[in-house]
Design an enzyme around this catalytic site. Sequence first.
Site, mmCIF file in Angstrom:
data_model
loop_
_atom_site.group_PDB
_atom_site.id
_atom_site.type_symbol
_atom_site.label_atom_id
_atom_site.label_comp_id
_atom_site.label_asym_id
_atom_site.label_seq_id
_atom_site.Cartn_x
_atom_site.Cartn_y
_atom_site.Cartn_z
ATOM 1 N N GLY A 67 19.186 16.596 0.053
ATOM 2 C CA GLY A 67 19.210 15.776 -0.507
ATOM 3 C C GLY A 67 18.564 14.233 -0.231
ATOM 4 N NE ARG A 104 18.504 5.838 -1.240
ATOM 5 C CZ ARG A 104 17.272 5.705 -0.376
ATOM 6 N NH1 ARG A 104 15.903 5.104 -0.868
ATOM 7 N NH2 ARG A 104 17.658 5.484 1.204
ATOM 8 C CG HIS A 154 14.927 34.661 20.626
ATOM 9 N ND1 HIS A 154 13.582 34.352 20.789
ATOM 10 C CD2 HIS A 154 14.449 36.060 20.833
ATOM 11 C CE1 HIS A 154 12.457 34.897 21.612
ATOM 12 N NE2 HIS A 154 13.222 35.770 21.025
ATOM 13 C CG ASN A 169 9.800 14.350 4.630
ATOM 14 O OD1 ASN A 169 11.043 14.022 5.400
ATOM 15 N ND2 ASN A 169 9.307 13.279 4.253
ATOM 16 C CE LYS A 197 6.573 8.951 2.574
ATOM 17 N NZ LYS A 197 8.423 9.709 3.882
ATOM 18 N NE ARG A 216 8.862 33.449 21.950
ATOM 19 C CZ ARG A 216 9.127 34.423 22.558
ATOM 20 N NH1 ARG A 216 9.788 33.282 24.231
ATOM 21 N NH2 ARG A 216 9.583 35.549 22.689
ATOM 22 C CB CYS A 244 12.240 12.006 2.264
ATOM 23 S SG CYS A 244 12.382 9.624 2.837
#
Length: 247
Positions: A92, A168, A79, A45, A41, A81, A95
């Site tokens: 913000g 938040r 490009h 993030n 997790k 890739r 997470c």
Amino acid sequence: ENDRVIGGMSPACSEAAIALYKTVVKGECVVTNARTAEMAKLTENSFRDVNIAFANELSIICNKLDINVWELIALANRHPRVNILQPGAGVGGHCIAVDPWFIVASAPEQARIIRTAREVNDSKPGWVLEQVRTKLDEWHKENPNLGREDARVAILGVAFKPDIDDLRESPALGIAEKISKMGCKTMVVEPNIEELPQLLDEENVSLVEIERAFKADVICILVKHTAFTKVKEKLAAHESVLDAVGL
């Protein structure tokens, strides 16, 4: 629709979690241990944070070198890739702006890129504020008889990402607060809320409709709301616009 990583403290815990998730989740439930699941997790993030930091740093470099960062990214992304994200006013939410610090705290000497990315993104609102001050200084040179309290600044967006009402950890909200502390008349345009948060409860701050923003001396576009894209030609025609999101 998304897959779920299940990290039970025991096999029985994982089975119980899967049974619960399967009542609502269409994606696959993948089992691992609790420690790895938590790290997964945080890693998701942090990955986003690092990639956003690259885009934000590019925007600052391009500003210094007089290069249009939006054109640059579009060209680089041709490009096969390369997939550079879009820069903004900061990062913000509850997470991406928070989770990387858990990894840094657990392995401070090893998490060098993750820490640097967080510092780059945390510093972006301050850089945006400096651009606002520059715009205000230019306005004062053209209006030497007027004080800071006469200047009108419109802030477009205070949510932490487009088309939501969630404030938040919003960098735009923090920028709005600091602009209001400068003493200028601050007009906030946020179509997804009905009242300003307590943070912006000042006499010189008001929540207004988008049409009022065009009367401002400086317009700051901080969130790429769909409502703002509908008037982007009119915004582009304003004589003093700071566009932090490439609208």
